[in-house]
Design an enzyme around this catalytic site. Structure first.
Site, PDB file in Angstrom:
ATOM      1  CD  GLU A 380     -16.300  37.528 -15.577  1.00  0.00           C
ATOM      2  OE1 GLU A 380     -17.507  37.322 -15.342  1.00  0.00           O
ATOM      3  OE2 GLU A 380     -15.831  38.675 -15.761  1.00  0.00           O
ATOM      4  CG  HIS A 440     -19.383  42.557 -14.206  1.00  0.00           C
ATOM      5  ND1 HIS A 440     -19.371  41.352 -13.536  1.00  0.00           N
ATOM      6  CD2 HIS A 440     -18.586  42.391 -15.283  1.00  0.00           C
ATOM      7  CE1 HIS A 440     -18.610  40.493 -14.196  1.00  0.00           C
ATOM      8  NE2 HIS A 440     -18.110  41.101 -15.261  1.00  0.00           N
TER       9      HIS A 440
HETATM   10 ZN    ZN Z   1     -16.717  40.242 -16.641  1.00  0.00          ZN
END
Ligand code: ZN
Ligand code: ADP
Length: 556
Positions: A380, A440
């Protein structure tokens, strides 16, 4: 109480206990029965310094004895203890014998900044023999429980001296010879460093602060007390609890707040209604009321579950503090306010928005996080670099040495800032915020077909490379972009391509279950360069183009 025992024989104080110009105060701690007072008194005599027995000082300051203070609740005692530490004279070096719980919390350790903290160690069996002779001390089983609870906090203290099988004189001699700074090299995650703060806007209320700094978690009690909260429930999990639970509980107690610790099973599989029900039972047993505070200490799972409990118990508690202990939760979940649990029909199906009142990001918690979890969070972090911060991306690639050393307060602040800025510009999730979804849509496909055998971070890493390959294929990306992203992910040990047996068809089908999908089809976040991403229109990318990049490895 300061006790100026005259030294039996005159000896020069030993220079090895000096830090800088002045000799530093020596503070002894360790489990009850280990001999803190006996050793402390002898040490003070040897070094010709005033001796302070902290329990005596607490009794003198409050005019009460220790059992009487404890009988009013541990918080009453801990608050008096912290007050006694605050009032210690600082004009001369002392020898202080503390109580067994005094240095479990880091707030008290900070009150002794500059002092040399020494932990006396002994096996539980020896301590139990010693304690057995004294009817006032807790029973053996209770001692065993306390010993286990406090072990991790003791172990983190910088200096240790074994007392088993040694005379007081031998122990004193070893302490006198200790080098205050020797055993552990200073780590960027534990030394002093900068402090950073952000204010995250919330759609309908006040912005909430995120504070970042080494040791900042120790301030949790002070924040709760400043809000006028009268008691706290500390929610953590079975991995984080034994490592940090007692330390944080003591930091809240030291602010005078009774604190109940509630421990849930660790891991996403326990992000369930059953766990919530068990925590409600704990809240009821501890008589947690609306005006009280919840402190969530753990990774994203604890944050989600504890946040949900706080949002729903008695229709919502007054104050919630999030103390993320995983890198993932620090850089991602800390900005947002989503709480909830999974349902057998799907992830995060039950939940509520409950923005925290405060987030404390303390890099010191990362010192116990397993490497695999550090890497998970790095996906991330790198994502934030690809979305909006090329310098952050480059810093990751340039880093050499253990990953932990990269994760300073300063670095975490930069990683958090990317998300804070996007959320600030798009508080209602109408546009730009979708960029945070980079990688994602693919990641959800990889997670689903693997039956969640791969971690979220691994899935996001592969998903980002896939997104970059798609972008290259569509002629939107600067050349070599997928390779650059893959190179940085590999640099921190993350996978960059899907090698599962599943076909592009299976992956495509799994991706269609993405919650962010609209009737018109999937939208993709496509990187054009590091720090420059765009969102496609729904259905704008053909299935054939997606299928072409889904399972293809990338040569770096
Ligand atoms: Zn994530
Ligand atoms: P996330 O969604 O943040 O990755 P989890 O809450 O599932 O989160 O945490 C991942 C794992 O790491 C869990 O097993 C958790 O108990 C453990 N964990 C979390 N923080 C720490 C820490 N600071 N030290 C050691 N283990 C930790």
């Amino acid at each position: 109480m300061i006790d100026n025992d005259p030294a039996p024989t005159r000896q020069r104080s030993d220079p090895s206990l000096r830090t800088g110009e002045a000799a530093s105060t020596l503070v002894l701690t360790g489990f009850m029965g280990v001999g803190k007072t006996t050793v402390g008194r002898a040490l003070a005599a040897r070094l010709q310094r005033p001796f302070v027995d902290l329990d005596q000082r607490i009794a003198a300051l409050t005019g009460r004895d220790i059992p009487a203070l404890f009988a009013e609740g541990e918080a009453t005692f801990r608050a008096a203890e912290a007050a006694a530490l605050r009032g210690l004279p600082s004009d001369q070096p002392l020898v202080i014998a503390t109580g067994g719980g005094t240095l479990i919390g880091r707030a008290n350790q900070r009150l002794l900044d500059g002092a040399t903290l020494v932990c006396l160690d002994a096996p539980l069996s020896l301590l139990q023999t010693r304690l057995g002779n004294d009817g006032q001390r807790p029973l053996a089983a209770e001692a065993q429980r306390l010993y286990a609870e406090r072990r991790a906090a003791y172990q983190r203290l910088p200096l240790h001296v074994d007392v088993a099988g040694r005379t007081v004189a031998e122990i004193v001699a070893e302490i006198v010879g200790l080098r205050p700074s020797s055993p552990r090299p200073p780590s960027p995650n534990t030394g002093r460093g900068g402090r950073f703060s952000f204010h995250v806007p919330t759609p309908h209320g006040e912005p909430y602060p995120i504070l970042i700094g080494n040791g900042i978690g120790a301030e949790v009690g002070a924040h709760l007390a400043a809000w006028g909260v009268e008691r706290a429930a500390l929610i953590t999990d079975q991995n984080v609890g034994p490592l940090w639970g007692e330390s944080v509980r003591h930091d809240i107690l030291a602010a005078g707040l009774p604190t109940t610790r509630l421990t849930m099973a660790a891991g996403e599989v326990h992000k369930t209604q059953e766990t919530v029900a068990t925590l409600y039972d704990g809240m009821a047993a501890a008589a947690v009321a609306r005006g009280d505070g919840v402190v969530a200490l753990g990774g994203g799972v604890v944050g989600d579950v504890a946040g949900f409990v706080a949002a729903t118990w008695m229709r919502g508690l007054r104050r919630v503090v999030q103390m993320p202990t995983t890198l993932l939760a620090m850089v991602d979940a800390s900005v947002g306010g989503k709480t909830g649990v999974d349902h057998p029909a799907g992830k995060n199906l039950i939940g509520a928005f409950r923005f925290p009142d405060l987030v404390l990001i303390d890099p010191e918690f990362l010192t116990t996080l397993p490497d695999a979890e550090l890497r998970n969070g790095m996906a991330e972090v790198i994502k934030h670099g690809v979305i909006a911060d090329p310098a952050l991306f480059d810093t990751v690639l340039a880093h050499k040495g253990p990953l932990l050393d990269l994760l300073t307060a300063d670095f975490l602040a930069r990683a958090v800032q990317v998300k804070v800025e996007i959320v600030t510009r798009d508080p209602f999730e109408r546009g730009e915020r979708a960029l945070l979804n980079l990688g994602h849509t693919f990641a959800h496909g990889y997670e689903l077909v693997s039956g969640y055998a791969i971690s979220h971070g691994e899935a996001v890493a592969m998903g980002m490379v896939t997104a970059a390959r798609l972008s290259e294929r569509l002629g939107m990306a600067v050349s070599g972009l997928a390779g650059r992203i893959a190179g940085t992910l590999e640099h921190v040990g993350l996978p960059t391509a899907w090698h599962g047996p599943d076909s592009a068809d299976a992956l495509w089908a799994a991706m269609q279950q993405d919650k962010k999908r609209t009737a018109a089809g999937l939208r993709f976040v496509l990187p054009r360069d590091i720090g420059d991403c765009v969102l496609t229109e729904a259905g704008a990318v053909s299935r054939a183009d997606v299928a072409a990049v889904l399972c293809e490895g990338v040569g770096v």
